[in-house]
Scaffold this motif. Structure first.
Motif, short mmCIF file in Angstrom:
data_model
loop_
_atom_site.label_atom_id
_atom_site.label_comp_id
_atom_site.label_asym_id
_atom_site.label_seq_id
_atom_site.Cartn_x
_atom_site.Cartn_y
_atom_site.Cartn_z
N GLU A 154 0.82 -1.20 0.00
CA GLU A 154 0.00 0.00 0.00
C GLU A 154 0.86 1.26 0.00
OE1 GLU A 154 -2.39 -0.67 3.42
OE2 GLU A 154 -3.81 -2.01 2.38
N THR A 275 -6.11 5.69 -8.07
CA THR A 275 -5.76 5.67 -6.65
C THR A 275 -5.46 4.23 -6.25
OG1 THR A 275 -8.03 5.28 -5.85
CG2 THR A 275 -7.35 7.59 -6.23
N ASP A 277 -6.75 2.36 -3.94
CA ASP A 277 -7.97 1.59 -3.70
C ASP A 277 -8.66 1.17 -4.99
OD1 ASP A 277 -7.62 1.68 -0.99
OD2 ASP A 277 -9.00 3.36 -0.66
N THR A 278 -8.81 2.12 -5.92
CA THR A 278 -9.52 1.80 -7.16
C THR A 278 -8.73 0.82 -8.02
OG1 THR A 278 -8.59 3.78 -8.22
CG2 THR A 278 -10.77 3.98 -7.19
N ARG A 281 -8.92 -2.64 -6.35
CA ARG A 281 -10.27 -3.20 -6.54
C ARG A 281 -10.45 -3.71 -7.96
NH1 ARG A 281 -12.39 1.08 -3.29
NH2 ARG A 281 -12.99 2.22 -5.17
#
Length: 301
Positions: A154, A275, A277-278, A281
């Protein structure tokens, strides 16, 4: 004892040292050259104690000092230790020679005591830095596979996305999951599962470039981050990894583990996310698509 040249030498696990010199204000001597030498080239390192040379013309010189005794000033070598390990060498040279006298003898003793104290404090400081670095490394590594963990993924992904956006470079991420991993654990135990995880982790290390990172993000799930790699590069790489895992033939406690397969999902910046997160995902969704279509395959976002 006025000093002109203070050198701190780094000592490696290969038992070689390299010299970095600092010239103090008012120095009249040139700096030592940064050259590597072995522990046998320094009497202080060999004898694990300070080595003082007051008269280079008659006394035993270290091999890392020039062999021309007429051009060598008086010097002192003090090994730097911490926790029983040699970490380096403190090397000091005198600015100018002085006549022998009781006062000068006291000055030499004072210098030796001071240099020894400095070497001890330096050793403690270096040891503390090593402990800090070790703790940091442990905090970002998965202990079973040796790969980076989710925390590092991350943090690294956030930095690399900012760099990719700034330089208008591509970036891809591959997420993968070992198919039917629970069945392996339930049938043969967690020892068998650990062997599979370690072997897959080792295989992933062989498929990453110097700029890539491979991570175990949890359980049987792994991720690869590929800076400056487009989907056109990442998707074939994912297929090569799938094929490599399919060829593994593993045993545990005399039992063949059978065919090991993985499912993979691939996503790229900026097409599938801008980003962390996107983007993660998108890769995870592609992974789920690969599983829903029968496993042992690669799916792109």
């Amino acid at each position: 004892m006025p000093l002109s040249n203070v050198s701190v030498l780094n000592y490696s696990r290969e038992r070689t040292a390299s010299c970095i010199s600092f010239i103090l204000p008012g120095s009249i001597w040139r700096a030592l050259q940064a050259e590597a030498f072995t522990v046998q080239d320094c009497w202080a390192l060999r004898q694990t104690q300070a080595h003082w040379v007051g008269d280079p013309r008659t006394e035993l010189l270290c091999g890392h000092v020039t062999s021309d005794s007429s051009s060598v000033p008086s010097y002192l070598c003090v090994p730097v230790f911490a926790q029983g390990e040699t970490l380096g060498l403190l090397h000091l040279r005198r600015v100018k020679e002085e006549s022998a006298s009781p006062e000068n003898a006291d000055s030499i003793d004072s210098c030796l005591n001071l240099a020894t104290a400095v070497a001890e404090e330096t050793g403690l400081a270096l040891a503390n830095l090593r402990v800090r670095d070790t703790l940091h490394e442990q905090s970002i590594r998965d202990p079973l596979t040796g790969l980076y963990n989710r925390r590092f993924l991350e943090e690294f992904l956030l930095r690399e996305l900012a760099r990719a956006d700034r330089k208008k470079h591509a970036l891809s991420i591959i997420t993968l999951d070992i198919d039917h991993f629970k069945r392996i654990n339930d049938t043969l135990g967690h020892g068998a599962g650990d062997i599979v995880l370690r072997r897959v982790g080792l295989l992933l290390q062989g498929y990453v470039r110097e700029s890539d990172i491979a991570c175990r993000v949890g359980g049987e799930e792994f991720s690869l981050l590929l800076p400056e790699a487009s989907m056109q590069i990442a998707a074939p790489r994912a297929e090569n990894i799938r094929a490599g895992v399919h060829e593994l033939r593993l045993k545990y406690d005399g039992h063949n583990l059978g065919a090991i397969t993985i499912s993979l999902g691939v996503a790229a910046f900026p097409e599938h996310g801008t980003t962390p997160d996107t983007l993660i995902r998108a890769a995870d969704q592609a992974l789920y698509d690969a599983k829903s279509r029968g496993r042992d395959r690669v799916a792109s976002a």
